[in-house]
Design a protein around this motif. Structure first.
Motif, mmCIF file in Angstrom:
data_model
loop_
_atom_site.group_PDB
_atom_site.id
_atom_site.type_symbol
_atom_site.label_atom_id
_atom_site.label_comp_id
_atom_site.label_asym_id
_atom_site.label_seq_id
_atom_site.Cartn_x
_atom_site.Cartn_y
_atom_site.Cartn_z
ATOM 1 N N ALA A 114 0.801 -6.208 -7.604
ATOM 2 C CA ALA A 114 1.093 -5.945 -9.001
ATOM 3 C C ALA A 114 2.436 -5.226 -9.046
ATOM 4 O O ALA A 114 2.639 -4.265 -8.306
ATOM 5 N N VAL A 115 3.363 -5.750 -9.877
ATOM 6 C CA VAL A 115 4.673 -5.112 -10.016
ATOM 7 C C VAL A 115 4.826 -4.642 -11.459
ATOM 8 O O VAL A 115 4.796 -5.449 -12.385
ATOM 9 N N LEU A 116 4.942 -3.340 -11.635
ATOM 10 C CA LEU A 116 5.018 -2.762 -12.977
ATOM 11 C C LEU A 116 6.404 -2.163 -13.210
ATOM 12 O O LEU A 116 7.017 -1.628 -12.279
ATOM 13 N N LYS A 117 6.843 -2.261 -14.443
ATOM 14 C CA LYS A 117 7.979 -1.436 -14.861
ATOM 15 C C LYS A 117 7.392 -0.374 -15.778
ATOM 16 O O LYS A 117 6.668 -0.709 -16.733
ATOM 17 N N VAL A 118 7.695 0.876 -15.464
ATOM 18 C CA VAL A 118 7.185 1.933 -16.344
ATOM 19 C C VAL A 118 8.366 2.745 -16.859
ATOM 20 O O VAL A 118 9.407 2.833 -16.212
ATOM 21 N N THR B 206 13.536 9.097 -20.248
ATOM 22 C CA THR B 206 14.795 9.270 -19.516
ATOM 23 C C THR B 206 15.171 8.046 -18.692
ATOM 24 O O THR B 206 16.259 7.965 -18.156
ATOM 25 N N GLY B 207 14.269 7.112 -18.510
ATOM 26 C CA GLY B 207 14.618 5.967 -17.688
ATOM 27 C C GLY B 207 13.404 5.136 -17.319
ATOM 28 O O GLY B 207 12.319 5.294 -17.894
ATOM 29 N N GLU B 208 13.635 4.290 -16.302
ATOM 30 C CA GLU B 208 12.621 3.315 -15.943
ATOM 31 C C GLU B 208 12.436 3.308 -14.432
ATOM 32 O O GLU B 208 13.374 3.580 -13.686
ATOM 33 N N MET B 209 11.244 3.003 -13.971
ATOM 34 C CA MET B 209 11.008 2.854 -12.528
ATOM 35 C C MET B 209 10.099 1.656 -12.274
ATOM 36 O O MET B 209 9.406 1.193 -13.167
ATOM 37 N N THR B 210 10.127 1.218 -11.005
ATOM 38 C CA THR B 210 9.227 0.141 -10.599
ATOM 39 C C THR B 210 8.029 0.780 -9.886
ATOM 40 O O THR B 210 8.208 1.713 -9.109
ATOM 41 N N VAL B 211 6.848 0.262 -10.165
ATOM 42 C CA VAL B 211 5.667 0.744 -9.453
ATOM 43 C C VAL B 211 4.930 -0.479 -8.917
ATOM 44 O O VAL B 211 4.670 -1.421 -9.673
ATOM 45 N N THR B 212 4.661 -0.498 -7.624
ATOM 46 C CA THR B 212 3.996 -1.679 -7.064
ATOM 47 C C THR B 212 2.654 -1.288 -6.447
ATOM 48 O O THR B 212 2.486 -0.190 -5.919
ATOM 49 N N PHE B 213 1.738 -2.208 -6.536
ATOM 50 C CA PHE B 213 0.418 -2.022 -5.914
ATOM 51 C C PHE B 213 0.101 -3.247 -5.079
ATOM 52 O O PHE B 213 -0.163 -4.326 -5.606
ATOM 53 N N PHE B 214 0.127 -3.092 -3.803
ATOM 54 C CA PHE B 214 -0.124 -4.194 -2.890
ATOM 55 C C PHE B 214 -1.566 -4.686 -3.020
ATOM 56 O O PHE B 214 -2.496 -3.881 -3.074
ATOM 57 N N GLY B 215 -1.714 -5.994 -3.102
ATOM 58 C CA GLY B 215 -3.065 -6.556 -3.156
ATOM 59 C C GLY B 215 -3.762 -6.366 -4.493
ATOM 60 O O GLY B 215 -4.936 -6.696 -4.639
ATOM 61 N N ARG B 216 -3.061 -5.823 -5.483
ATOM 62 C CA ARG B 216 -3.708 -5.551 -6.761
ATOM 63 C C ARG B 216 -3.160 -6.428 -7.884
ATOM 64 O O ARG B 216 -3.236 -6.068 -9.054
ATOM 65 N N GLY B 217 -2.581 -7.576 -7.491
ATOM 66 C CA GLY B 217 -2.001 -8.480 -8.494
ATOM 67 C C GLY B 217 -2.977 -8.782 -9.621
ATOM 68 O O GLY B 217 -2.597 -8.868 -10.793
#
Ligand code: ADP
Ligand code: MG
Length: 711
Positions: A109-113, A117-128
């Motif tokens: 799962a690849v999230l933009k949060v 003040t800005g944005e970051m990427t958050v990834t969760f392996f195997g949780r697509g």
């Protein structure tokens, strides 16, 4: 600037927190600590079962399920300014979320949060699969992890928690948040809410356990307050302080229980007053082939003083392998015999029974006392039993055959248990029950770190035999890599030619007796006909007939066998001073303590001895054990390492002493607290043995609960 959530969870507002919602559903009455968790809202039979998996049955169990850590969610990092490598907690809204397929069948799962003040990427392996549900755009979450670079700044597989957007969120963000140990089906959020609910409902009924004088000494708050602080602290220091308070309480109760048990045992009946200057004792002393070490002298006089006194002796003699504990036991045996009592010595293996039989007879036969050996597989068992019942057999060394129903003693006055750590409490108790309050002397070569000894052996007196007989050299220990095996065999041949004797201990790759046996037999065949062809070798394992085992051991002892191939049956107690080389196959398969015991079979004479550890370690821990063994020879030091590497649960005796039941305290981290608790428990009981005083009511209640004190 990012707007932090308001501190709606200020201390004064506690009673309204979290539980308020619950209180509407359930009635508002207080619950008692020993009530079942099912009195709490949201806990039905299924939940109760899940919680039981965490050892939580009562409300108090739940409240003593302390956080395994905390996350500081008071201050969130601003996404626009995070730096690579920093550990951060961010809070933001999911703006996009997708299921990214990867090589093979993997996905993530690849999230933009985003925050203000800005944005970051958050990834969760195997949780697509969670991309469009749990992590769906529009949701708000808290993410805790280390910043990496991936499509900008990113957190990979962070600890996370999605917020529900309701009032309950105040439990989970904007504060120092507890992180609990979980089990299948039980989430952090659920536990937090449940514990908060329980905290609210026990207000005012918690009751104190630790007496006030002890609490004020260390400046502790009351138990009620500590319970809140440990779950929902204002600062991490506060959490630490509260946790220490519960660790102390737990250890104090444990120590009190042990000491009370001991009081009960000590008062159960008058012990035997043994004679300690009789002819056998004097005779024994006069014919020792060596002079005793100072350590031996000291322990012997303690043991004899115990025996001469009216109370029952319950003493453990601890001392590193090879320090000479047998001769200590011999003095106790001679004293008991002088008074006309019978003596039983229990040992864990048949080999050891035979060896001690011969060994004790070497000292006692010249003084006119015969020594019998009792094992269930020996042909003469029946005769020995008859002799024990009638009293004609005065000293017996045996295996567990001693505690069988058919073994009866006429007048058992002393019980010696060698390699005590190999027996359970019940087995020892059974042997003791064969006499009328005989004195008990236990011996162990397994050095137990002090922190554990206090607890595991809390119910006995402990003496340590310090120092070694003179002239002992530390065993040189080396790990031999696969490629150097041939060199080793050449070396062994040379050594054997020069008159040295060797133990070859074979692997326990699978804990299956058949396969161990097969491997030692194969190994024996292979080397006897190969690299060690022409050398006199023999095979020893637990399945052999007792007579065959005895024959092999005595041939080895006599020097007729140069290389003894064996399973770990020789691990404990075996004493052949002339053997100087120990080779351990697949050494990484053994525990540290066991390796130390095995190594202790050599280096018992004055000659330089060697221990070779074969095989590649399969794990880092395995290698760490081998490294420890190569660098250290002191058993106490090794035991400390063992404790660090394995944790206390694995130690012999740890389970039976209730150590595995500890929920809060950690015997390594809380070693100092344990000592303190031990001392305080002693003081409490000497001032108030029955815990009858009003200020000991809390303690007394717990002791009743543990079955240590009657109502
Ligand atoms: P453990 O403590 O491991 O049971 P043992 O009692 O088997 O050790 O003793 C180890 C060896 O040391 C034995 O061969 C014993 O005869 C010898 N021994 C014991 N005490 C002394 C001493 N004071 N001086 C010399 N040798 C001793
Ligand atoms: Mg011994």
């Amino acid at each position: 600037m990012y707007a932090f959530p308001s501190r709606a969870w200020e201390r004064e507002k506690w009673p309204d927190m979290g539980g308020s919602e619950q209180n509407k559903i359930t009635n508002d009455t207080d619950v008692s600590l020993d009530a079942s968790v099912t009195v709490l809202a949201g806990v039905g039979p299924k939940r109760a079962e899940q919680l039981a998996g965490l050892g939580i049955v009562t409300v108090e169990d739940l409240l003593l399920h302390l956080p395994r850590g905390y996350e500081d969610r008071r201050n969130f990092a601003t996404m626009g300014t995070v730096e690579v490598g920093a550990e951060v907690c961010i809070r933001g809204e999911v703006v996009s979320s997708r299921n990214q397929r990867m090589r093979g069948r993997q996905n993530m799962a690849v999230l933009k949060v985003r925050d203000e003040t800005g944005e970051m990427t958050v990834t969760f392996f195997g949780r697509g699969f969670m991309a469009k549900t749990v992590f769906a755009p529009g949701k708000t979450g808290v993410f805790f992890g280390k910043v990496e670079k991936y499509q900008g700044m990113a957190l990979k597989n962070p600890e996370y928690e999605m917020l529900a957007g309701d009032a309950e969120d105040a439990l989970h963000v904007g504060r120092i948040v507890p992180i609990y140990g979980l089990t299948e089906g039980v989430s952090q959020r659920f536990l937090r809410k449940l514990i908060m609910d329980a905290l609210d409902r026990v207000t005012g009924v918690v009751g104190e356990v630790v007496p006030e004088s002890l609490r004020t000494r260390v400046g502790w708050s009351n138990r009620d307050g500590a319970m809140r602080m440990v779950h929902y602290p204002e600062t991490l220091e506060e959490a630490q302080g509260a946790r220490a308070q519960f660790a102390y309480e737990e250890l104090l109760l444990l120590q009190l229980g042990i000491l009370i048990q001991r009081q009960v045992e000590a008062s159960r009946g008058a012990g035997i007053v043994h004679m300690v200057n009789g002819p056998l004792l004097v005779g024994l002393h006069g014919q020792l082939p060596f002079s005793l070490t100072e350590g031996q002298e000291r322990v012997i006089s303690t043991v004899l003083a115990d025996m001469a006194s009216a109370g029952s002796m319950i003493r453990l003699v601890q001392g590193d392998v090879g320090c000479g504990k047998t001769v200590v036991a011999l003095h106790a045996i001679a004293a008991a015999l002088d008074g006309g009592y019978q003596v039983a010595m229990m040992v864990p293996t048949e080999i050891l029974a035979e060896q001690h039989g011969v060994n004790l007879a070497g000292y006692l036969a010249p003084l006119g006392v015969e020594v019998a050996v009792l094992t269930s597989r020996r042909g003469d068992a029946k005769g020995v039993r008859t002799g024990l019942a009638s009293g004609t057999v005065r000293v017996v060394v045996g295996t567990q055959a001693l505690i069988q129903a058919g073994t009866v003693f006429g007048n058992l006055g002393l019980v010696v248990v060698d390699e005590q750590h190999r027996f359970g409490v019940e087995q020892r108790a059974k042997l003791v029950s064969k006499g009328h309050y005989p004195d008990v002397l236990q011996m162990t070569a397994t050095p137990i770190p002090r922190t554990l000894a206090i607890t595991v052996y809390g119910g006995m007196d402990v003496s340590v035999v310090r120092g070694m007989p003179p002239g002992r050299l530390p065993v040189k220990t080396r790990q031999i890599p696969e490629g150097k095996l041939d060199d080793l065999y050449v070396y062994l041949r040379e050594q054997v030619d020069a008159g040295q004797q060797v133990y070859m201990v074979c692997p326990v790759i699978e804990m299956n007796e058949e396969s161990v046996l097969r491997s030692v037999e194969e190994h024996f065949e292979e080397l006897s006909t190969g690299a060690l062809h022409g050398v006199s070798t023999a095979l020893l394992h637990g399945r052999m007939e007792p007579e065959d085992k005895a024959a092999v051991m005595s041939a080895f002892k006599a020097g007729d066998v140069a290389v003894l191939f064996s399973t770990t049956v020789i691990e404990v107690g075996v004493d052949v001073p002339a053997a100087t080389i120990m080779v351990i196959e697949n050494a990484d398969q053994f525990g540290l303590t066991q390796l130390h015991q095995l190594r202790g079979r050599v280096g018992r004479g004055g000659e330089q001895a060697y221990c070779f550890l074969l095989g590649q370690a399969r794990t880092d821990e395995g290698q760490a054990r081998l490294d420890t063994l190569c660098t250290h020879t002191d058993g106490f030091r090794i035991a400390e390492e063992d404790l660090l590497q394995r944790g206390p649960g694995e130690f012999y005796g740890a389970k039976q002493a209730g150590l595995s039941d500890l929920r809060v305290a950690d015997l390594i981290r809380d070693a100092a607290v344990l000592e303190e608790a031990r001392r305080d428990a002693g003081l409490i009981l000497s001032a108030d043995p029955g815990l009858k005083a009003k200020h000991h009511r809390g303690l007394r209640g717990r002791m009743v609960g543990m079955g240590r004190v009657r109502h």
